[in-house]
Design a protein around this motif. Structure first.
Motif, short mmCIF file in Angstrom:
data_model
loop_
_atom_site.label_atom_id
_atom_site.label_comp_id
_atom_site.label_asym_id
_atom_site.label_seq_id
_atom_site.Cartn_x
_atom_site.Cartn_y
_atom_site.Cartn_z
N GLU A 26 0.84 -1.32 0.09
CA GLU A 26 -0.14 0.11 0.12
C GLU A 26 0.77 1.27 0.13
O GLU A 26 0.46 2.40 -0.46
N TYR A 27 2.18 1.23 0.61
CA TYR A 27 2.79 2.33 0.71
C TYR A 27 4.22 2.07 1.02
O TYR A 27 4.58 1.09 1.61
N ALA A 28 5.20 2.75 0.50
CA ALA A 28 6.50 2.67 0.72
C ALA A 28 7.19 4.17 1.14
O ALA A 28 6.70 5.20 0.25
N GLY A 29 7.96 4.22 2.31
CA GLY A 29 8.53 5.67 2.52
C GLY A 29 9.86 5.34 3.24
O GLY A 29 10.49 4.59 3.28
N GLY A 30 10.08 6.32 4.23
CA GLY A 30 11.48 6.37 4.82
C GLY A 30 11.41 5.78 5.92
O GLY A 30 12.35 4.96 6.26
N GLY A 31 10.32 5.65 6.70
CA GLY A 31 10.22 4.70 8.02
C GLY A 31 8.86 4.80 8.53
O GLY A 31 8.43 5.71 9.07
N VAL A 32 8.17 3.64 8.64
CA VAL A 32 6.50 3.68 8.96
C VAL A 32 6.61 3.17 10.32
O VAL A 32 7.15 2.30 10.82
N THR A 33 6.08 4.11 11.21
CA THR A 33 6.28 3.95 12.51
C THR A 33 5.01 3.79 13.39
O THR A 33 4.81 3.47 14.58
N ALA A 34 3.90 4.13 12.91
CA ALA A 34 2.75 3.88 13.36
C ALA A 34 1.42 3.88 12.36
O ALA A 34 1.82 4.28 11.25
N MET A 35 0.42 3.21 12.82
CA MET A 35 -0.65 3.24 11.93
C MET A 35 -2.28 3.13 12.57
O MET A 35 -2.14 2.69 13.78
N SER A 36 -3.12 3.58 11.79
CA SER A 36 -4.54 3.66 12.63
C SER A 36 -5.62 3.96 11.40
O SER A 36 -5.39 4.40 10.45
N PRO A 37 -6.82 3.35 11.65
CA PRO A 37 -7.85 3.67 10.89
C PRO A 37 -8.17 5.03 10.66
O PRO A 37 -7.86 5.98 11.99
N CYS A 38 -8.61 5.76 9.81
CA CYS A 38 -8.91 7.19 9.83
C CYS A 38 -9.97 7.36 8.85
O CYS A 38 -9.91 8.26 7.95
N GLY A 39 -11.11 6.81 8.89
CA GLY A 39 -12.16 6.97 8.15
C GLY A 39 -12.95 5.44 7.90
O GLY A 39 -12.39 4.65 8.44
N LEU A 40 -13.88 5.43 7.06
CA LEU A 40 -14.54 4.20 6.77
C LEU A 40 -13.50 3.35 5.92
O LEU A 40 -13.62 2.18 6.43
#
Length: 462
Positions: free
Chosen positions: A309-323
Motif C-alpha cells: 500500500e505504501y513505501a516511505g522512509g520509515g513507517v512507525t505507526a498506523m491507525s484507521p482514519c475513516g470508513l
C-alpha cells in the motif's frame, strides 16, 4: 483554531451501516492507563447472562453536544487509595489502584454517583524480588485482573475474574502467558503462551477452558470494524486487547497468519503464507494491515490478496482514519514526521506534524500525538485539515461519535477543560479541576475525576 468541519455525528453513525463486510457482534472501546503497573480497560458487549443484568448504560449523544460548565452530580469516597486510576465503560466508572501490595478495584454508578459494590482487594502475588506487570480488562460480563510476575526470566500470570454486578470474585487461574498476550473476544478470554506454543480460550463467566490449540504463536489479534470508531474512548482509540468480532488471528512470527473462531478455537480454513517481515498488524474492516520498517502492506481477508500500500522512509505507526482509509506516520531520513492517509494504495493526503509518534481515531477524524507531554495533540479531519490543536501537556478524549473533550493541564494537579461539539468543534470552556492525569475520564455527558480523595461525578451539560 481552524474551523474545518469534522464528520458529523450522523456521518459517524453511518459507520455501522456502510462498508461492513461482516455483521457487528459487539462494539469495543479501550483505555490505557499508566501507574506503577500498566492498566488497560476495555469494553465488549457479550451475550447477556439471563441471571445478571448488565450495568446501566449511558448512551452516546449522537448529535452536537450543548456543553455547559461542569455540574457536580455525586461522589464516592476512595478511602485513601494511594494512586487511583479511573475509566468509564458501559455506564460505570471503574477505579483501580496498584500502588501498593495487591490490586484494589471499585465501581461507581453513573446514574447517581453511588458506589456500585464494596471495594475488591486482591492479594499480592509473587515474591519481593519479582517484577510485577498488571492488566485490568473490564467488560459488562467480567472484570478481569491480570497480575504477571517475572522471576529469573520466568513469567507467571494470575487472572482474577470479578462479577461486575456484585464485585464478587468468580474464578482465578494461573498461566505462563504474559499479561500482554491476553485478548478478550465475545464471551472468551484468549491466553497466548508464546513459550509453550499454545493458545487457550477461557469462558469469561465460568473460567472453564473452552478450547486449546497447539501452534507456534507470536501474536494474537482480532478484527476492528468501522462501528468501533463511533464509541467513546479514553485516549488510546482502537482497541488492542479486546475485540468486537469473533474472528481470531494467530501470527506464527515467521510468515503465516491463521484464522480461528474465537468461541470454539476451530480453524476457519483460512491461512495466509508469505507474510513479509513486520513490526505489527492492524486488522480493520476486512483487511489486515502489515507494518514493516519502511512499507505498509494490506492483506485482504476475503480473497487472500497481498498488496503493498505504501513505501516511505520509515513507517512507525498506523491507525484507521475513516470508513476505508488507513493513516500512518512516515519518518523521513531528514527526521521530519509526516502523517499520510492511504486508500487502496493511493496517497490521499500528507500533513507534516513534527515529533508525531502516536495515532488514534476520533470517529472519522484522526488524533495525532507525540511522545513527550509538551508536544500537544492535533486532530485532523478526513481531508487532513487541522480542526483542533491543543497546548502542551494535554489529552483529547472522544466522548461519542463526534463530540470531543480537551483536557489541558497547567500543572501536575490542575486541568482546564473544554468541549468541542461534533461537526463544528469550536472550544467551549467547561471550567477547571484539581486532578492529575490518569485520574479523569469521560463518556457522553458524564465526567469523573479524583478530587480531594473522592471520585466525583460531573455532568458536562445543563
Amino acid at each position: 483554531m481552524s474551523q474545518a468541519r469534522m464528520g458529523s455525528a450522523a456521518d459517524v453513525a453511518e459507520l455501522g451501516r456502510r462498508r461492513r463486510r461482516t455483521r457487528v457482534a459487539a462494539t469495543v472501546t479501550a483505555a490505557g492507563l499508566v501507574v506503577i503497573a500498566v492498566i488497560v480497560l476495555t469494553t465488549a458487549v457479550l451475550g447477556r447472562n439471563r441471571t445478571m443484568p448488565p450495568p446501566p448504560t449511558i448512551n452516546p449523544t449522537g448529535s452536537p453536544m450543548v456543553f455547559s460548565p461542569l455540574r457536580r452530580v455525586g461522589s464516592m469516597p476512595l478511602n485513601g487509595l494511594a494512586y487511583p486510576e479511573v475509566a468509564i465503560q458501559n455506564g460505570r466508572a471503574y477505579v483501580i489502584d496498584t500502588a501498593g501490595p495487591g490490586v484494589r478495584v471499585l465501581a461507581m454508578n453513573l446514574a447517581d454517583g453511588s458506589q456500585a459494590w464494596p471495594r475488591v482487594d486482591l492479594p499480592p502475588v509473587g515474591s519481593a524480588d519479582s517484577v510485577l506487570v498488571g492488566r485490568v480488562l473490564v467488560t459488562p460480563q467480567v472484570v478481569m485482573v491480570l497480575t504477571g510476575t517475572t522471576t529469573r526470566g520466568v513469567t507467571t500470570t494470575t487472572a482474577y475474574a470479578i462479577d461486575p454486578a456484585t464485585g464478587q470474585k468468580r474464578w482465578s487461574r494461573t498461566s505462563s502467558a504474559e499479561p500482554d498476550d491476553v485478548q478478550i473476544f465475545p464471551g472468551v478470554a484468549v491466553f497466548a503462551d508464546r513459550a509453550a506454543g499454545t493458545v487457550i480460550g477461557v469462558d469469561l463467566r465460568s473460567g472453564d477452558t473452552r478450547w486449546q490449540v497447539a501452534t507456534p504463536v507470536n501474536r494474537v489479534f482480532g478484527m476492528t470494524v468501522p462501528a468501533d470508531l463511533a464509541r467513546s474512548d479514553l485516549d488510546t482509540g482502537t482497541p488492542t486487547m479486546s475485540n468486537s468480532e469473533g474472528r481470531l488471528y494467530v501470527s506464527d512470527g515467521k510468515e503465516t497468519i491463521t484464522e480461528y473462531a474465537a468461541s470454539t478455537g476451530n480453524p476457519t480454513g483460512r491461512a495466509w503464507h508469505g507474510i513479509p517481515p513486520n513490526d505489527g498488524f492492524l486488522a480493520y474492516n476486512g483487511d489486515i494491515f502489515i507494518r514493516s520498517a519502511r512499507e505498509l502492506y494490506r492483506l485482504h481477508v476475503a480473497d487472500g490478496k497481498l498488496t503493498k500500500e505504501y513505501a516511505g522512509g520509515g513507517v512507525t505507526a498506523m491507525s484507521p482514519c475513516g470508513l476505508a482509509d488507513i493513516c500512518l506516520i512516515d519518518v523521513a531520513e531528514s527526521g521530519g514526521h509526516n502523517v499520510v492517509a492511504v486508500h487502496d494504495g493511493q496517497v490521499k493526503w500528507t500533513v507534516s506534524v513534527p515529533r508525531a509518534t502516536r495515532l488514534a481515531p476520533v470517529g472519522l477524524a484522526l488524533r495525532v500525538a507525540g511522545n513527550a507531554a509538551n508536544d500537544g495533540v492535533v486532530v485532523l479531519d478526513t481531508g487532513g485539515r487541522e480542526v483542533v490543536r491543543t497546548k502542551e501537556d494535554s489529552r483529547v478524549l472522544r466522548l461519542d461519535a463526534g463530540n470531543l473533550l480537551v483536557c489541558e493541564w497547567t500543572n501536575e494537579r490542575s486541568v482546564q477543560l473544554s468541549g468541542a461539539p461534533a461537526g463544528a468543534p469550536q472550544l467551549e470552556s467547561l471550567g477547571g479541576l484539581d486532578t492529575a492525569q490518569g485520574q479523569l475520564a469521560a463518556e457522553g455527558t458524564a465526567l469523573v475525576a479524583v478530587v480531594d480523595g473522592d471520585l466525583v461525578l460531573y455532568s458536562m451539560t445543563s
